[in-house]
Design a protein around this motif. Structure first.
Motif, PDB file in Angstrom:
ATOM      1  N   THR A   1       0.948  -1.200   0.069  1.00 51.92           N
ATOM      2  CA  THR A   1      -0.064   0.040  -0.018  1.00 51.92           C
ATOM      3  C   THR A   1       1.021   0.998  -0.078  1.00 51.92           C
ATOM      4  O   THR A   1       0.158   2.366  -0.220  1.00 51.92           O
TER       5      THR A   1
ATOM      6  N   LYS B   1      -0.422  -1.348 -11.885  1.00 49.38           N
ATOM      7  CA  LYS B   1      -0.657  -2.702 -12.392  1.00 49.38           C
ATOM      8  C   LYS B   1       0.593  -3.232 -13.194  1.00 49.38           C
ATOM      9  O   LYS B   1       1.432  -2.321 -13.562  1.00 49.38           O
TER      10      LYS B   1
ATOM     11  N   TYR C   1      -6.060   6.506 -13.421  1.00 52.75           N
ATOM     12  CA  TYR C   1      -7.404   5.989 -13.213  1.00 52.75           C
ATOM     13  C   TYR C   1      -8.101   5.562 -14.041  1.00 52.75           C
ATOM     14  O   TYR C   1      -8.643   6.671 -14.902  1.00 52.75           O
ATOM     15  N   LYS C   2      -8.562   4.593 -14.370  1.00 50.62           N
ATOM     16  CA  LYS C   2      -9.355   4.083 -15.253  1.00 50.62           C
ATOM     17  C   LYS C   2      -9.141   4.577 -16.762  1.00 50.62           C
ATOM     18  O   LYS C   2     -10.363   5.138 -17.326  1.00 50.62           O
TER      19      LYS C   2
ATOM     20  N   GLU D   1      -6.298   1.342 -14.665  1.00 48.13           N
ATOM     21  CA  GLU D   1      -6.235   1.239 -13.034  1.00 48.13           C
ATOM     22  C   GLU D   1      -7.433   1.151 -12.529  1.00 48.13           C
ATOM     23  O   GLU D   1      -8.179   2.232 -12.865  1.00 48.13           O
ATOM     24  N   ASP D   2      -7.967   0.172 -11.718  1.00 54.40           N
ATOM     25  CA  ASP D   2      -8.996   0.033 -10.973  1.00 54.40           C
ATOM     26  C   ASP D   2      -9.224   0.934  -9.805  1.00 54.40           C
ATOM     27  O   ASP D   2     -10.271   1.629  -9.557  1.00 54.40           O
ATOM     28  N   LYS D   3      -8.030   1.412  -9.229  1.00 54.57           N
ATOM     29  CA  LYS D   3      -8.155   2.469  -8.171  1.00 54.57           C
ATOM     30  C   LYS D   3      -7.102   3.577  -8.453  1.00 54.57           C
ATOM     31  O   LYS D   3      -6.218   3.312  -9.350  1.00 54.57           O
ATOM     32  N   VAL D   4      -7.430   4.648  -7.814  1.00 53.32           N
ATOM     33  CA  VAL D   4      -6.628   5.640  -8.162  1.00 53.32           C
ATOM     34  C   VAL D   4      -4.927   5.398  -7.654  1.00 53.32           C
ATOM     35  O   VAL D   4      -4.889   4.746  -6.704  1.00 53.32           O
ATOM     36  N   LYS D   5      -3.991   5.579  -8.579  1.00 51.07           N
ATOM     37  CA  LYS D   5      -2.788   5.394  -8.180  1.00 51.07           C
ATOM     38  C   LYS D   5      -1.881   6.749  -8.431  1.00 51.07           C
ATOM     39  O   LYS D   5      -2.089   7.298  -9.359  1.00 51.07           O
TER      40      LYS D   5
ATOM     41  N   LEU E   1      -0.340   5.169  -2.754  1.00 47.86           N
ATOM     42  CA  LEU E   1      -1.491   4.331  -2.827  1.00 47.86           C
ATOM     43  C   LEU E   1      -1.202   2.745  -3.331  1.00 47.86           C
ATOM     44  O   LEU E   1      -1.881   2.190  -4.022  1.00 47.86           O
TER      45      LEU E   1
END
Length: 423
Positions: A178, A223, A289-290, A236-240, A219
């Motif tokens: 994380t 990937k 993000y996405k 990305e599924d979550k904010v990076k 964060l």
């Protein structure tokens, strides 16, 4: 101690390195290819002794057409193979050694990367050789086939050339999931790519370059594979977020951006060579993000060790403070670029860049006040391995009108079309 006495000849190093690699790899008994079918971007890969030794050959070709029109001059059109890369890489699992040899045959000096690395523990890598340094801005740390636009913009090209240097590089990592911190440090020749000169009399100038970078991923990591691009190709599924800062001190430089030598010479009061120190500071942030990506970058450069400097060999003409910008690229700048990649591989990208010279009163400054706006469209057919890109740029740059002796703002409009294949 002068650089000529402390730096090894690259040709001897490279020859010994690849003789060793060839012996270690090809003296093994069993060699297997990774796949029976070729896929773009995979290259030609070999596994030796069930993956203990790995060896691959790959590269990419990028053809570009460009149209450019500057105020008061005719339009210019040209088409060329801007990049023609061939790379050889490999790793030795038991010995914890990896290497890379990379050439761009579109250049007059094709050798870009030639290094060998040792990883004593999983989170530490020590590299020696010619390598793309991490002490520059974020965009300059990505290989040329991984760019978001057809080419690098004025932010990168004004302060860097190839971004490669010769020396030792230390890369570490703290944390896994994380929260990740990546400290990096480099000691290089300070003379850029292939800095050994054409013969024994063309030696490096000045001292060494010391630089570092600290990257933080608050964060967690991107990937797998998505950290090698500016665009969010893997959604990305979550904010990076990747936040970084880098700085470097080039002790005694004789090149305008610290990637060469012998371009100018300054002197001290005893008529001996005296070269200025060159300092670069960067700050950057990358968000994904996405399919959405945002890259922001900042740079500030300065010079030091200027006291008692003269511009002529007889030491009669002193170097005035603002005149150092005639020799080094001095100033600051920002780069903001963003884009969105759809699931079907279409991308729309925007970029804004602004550069400010350090001394506005100096009309002879190497860095001019300028700003640029770029819009780009891309189609990723096989990911980044097969893509078509088009971009348009509007550049406004201050120039001195030698007739009226007045600073004028000149506009340059350019468009580029690129086709890239990674094999």
């Amino acid at each position: 101690m002068r650089s000529y006495n402390r730096k090894m000849k690259f040709n001897a190093f490279a020859t010994a390195l690849f003789i060793l690699i060839g012996y270690a790899a090809f003296s093994q008994v069993e060699i297997k290819t990774d796949s029976k079918e070729f896929q773009l971007g995979d290259g030609l890969r070999f596994n030796v002794n069930d993956g203990e030794y790995k060896f691959s050959i790959n590269g990419f070709v990028q053809g570009v057409y460009k149209n450019e029109k500057t105020d008061g001059t005719p339009a210019v059109n040209y088409m060329n193979a801007r990049n023609a890369y061939l790379s050889i890489s490999g790793s030795m699992y038991k010995e914890k050694i990896s290497f890379l040899l990379q050439n761009n045959f579109s250049n007059g000096k094709p050798l870009l990367d030639a290094w060998i690395a040792y990883s004593p523990i999983y989170n530490l890598k020590i590299s020696f050789g010619q390598k793309q340094t991490f002490t520059n801005n974020r965009e300059m740390t990505f290989f040329e086939d991984k760019l978001q636009f057809v080419d690098r913009g004025i932010f990168s090209t004004a302060f860097c050339n190839t971004g490669r240097e010769f020396g030792m590089f230390f890369e570490g990592q703290l944390g896994k999931n994380t929260f990740i911190i990546r400290p990096k440090f480099a000691i290089t020749s300070g003379d850029g790519i292939n800095s050994f000169g054409a013969n024994s009399t063309d030696v490096d100038k000045g001292g060494l370059k010391y630089g570092g970078r600290l990257d933080v991923l608050p964060l967690g990591n991107f990937k797998p594979g998505n950290d090698g691009y500016i665009a969010d190709l893997l959604h990305e599924d979550k904010v990076k977020i990747l936040i970084g800062t880098a700085c470097s001190l080039n002790v005694g430089t004789s090149n305008k951006m610290g990637e060469g030598h012998g371009d100018f010479t300054l002197y001290d009061s005893t008529k001996k060579e005296k070269l200025p120190d060159y300092i670069k500071y960067y700050g950057d942030m990358l968000i994904k993000y996405k399919g959405f990506s945002l890259l922001t970058e900042y740079i500030k450069t300065s010079a030091a060790a200027l006291e008692g400097t003269f511009v002529n060999a007889t030491a009669t003409l002193p170097l005035y403070p603002t005149d150092i910008s005639n020799y080094l690229v001095l100033g600051n700048g920002v780069n903001i670029q963003t884009g969105y990649v759809t699931n079907s591989g279409y991308s729309l990208d925007f970029k804004f860049e602004k550069l400010n010279k350090e001394f506005n009163s100096n009309n002879g400054s190497l860095l001019a006040n300028q700003d640029a706006y770029t819009i780009g469209l891309a189609k990723y057919i096989k990911g980044n391995n097969l893509k078509i890109q088009i971009s348009a740029t509007s550049l406004h740059q201050e120039q001195l009108n030698t007739v009226s002796n007045v600073i004028e703002k000149v506009q340059t409009i350019s468009g580029q079309l690129s086709f890239q294949v990674v094999f």
